[in-house]
Design an enzyme around this catalytic site. Sequence first.
Site, mmCIF file in Angstrom:
data_model
loop_
_atom_site.group_PDB
_atom_site.id
_atom_site.type_symbol
_atom_site.label_atom_id
_atom_site.label_comp_id
_atom_site.label_asym_id
_atom_site.label_seq_id
_atom_site.Cartn_x
_atom_site.Cartn_y
_atom_site.Cartn_z
ATOM 1 N N SER A 71 1.050 -1.362 -0.209
ATOM 2 C CA SER A 71 -0.408 0.089 -0.030
ATOM 3 C C SER A 71 0.910 0.684 -0.035
ATOM 4 O O SER A 71 1.964 1.017 0.096
ATOM 5 C CB SER A 71 -0.725 -0.010 1.365
ATOM 6 O OG SER A 71 -1.379 0.868 1.523
ATOM 7 N N TYR A 84 -1.256 -0.464 9.875
ATOM 8 C CA TYR A 84 -1.024 -1.451 8.531
ATOM 9 C C TYR A 84 -0.170 -0.523 7.919
ATOM 10 O O TYR A 84 0.249 -1.530 7.346
ATOM 11 C CB TYR A 84 -2.760 -0.595 8.202
ATOM 12 C CG TYR A 84 -3.052 -0.932 6.579
ATOM 13 C CD1 TYR A 84 -3.290 -1.953 6.618
ATOM 14 C CD2 TYR A 84 -2.672 0.046 6.053
ATOM 15 C CE1 TYR A 84 -2.974 -2.871 4.866
ATOM 16 C CE2 TYR A 84 -3.260 -0.341 4.645
ATOM 17 C CZ TYR A 84 -2.931 -1.833 3.824
ATOM 18 O OH TYR A 84 -3.023 -1.930 3.271
#
Length: 169
Positions: A71, A84
């Site tokens: 990501s 995350y």
Amino acid sequence: LGAALFERFGRLDVLVGNAGLLGTLGPVAHGDPQVWEQVMAVNFTANWRLVRSMDPLLKMSEAGRAVFVTSTVGASPRAYWGVYAVSKAALETLVAIYAQEVAKTAIRVNLLNPGATRTRMRAEAFPGEDPMTLKTPDALSEDFVRLADPACDLNGELITAGEPVPQAG
């Protein structure tokens, strides 16, 4: 899983590490330790375990390929994305190390950043966003296929979906 794949196929041509959890968005100092451990277990540790188990099988392939999904927040930290972002940064470092370690073999290891994609995780992270403005997961197929192709000689690259793939040097 590694033993079962070896018994059935004798090798592994393509490994895709795509499982992921978002966890809870919020200040790092307010994070729930159980959520932290769960996200790290899925986003980072599970991928390390895949590398550990699948490396011998990838080496048995004529052109083993491994693609791990990351990501933007892995390389560009963003406030409130805590665990995350940390899990993706750890994954990116793991993949870069593994790519260096297999550089003199037929294995090629890369990261793919899918960008904004219409998934449940994206809807959870951006509840006010219109999902119909985002590409669907099947739009990523071409990027995965290019990185899994035995002719792909990229190694240790971070590819952003939909962008031209750099030429290996």
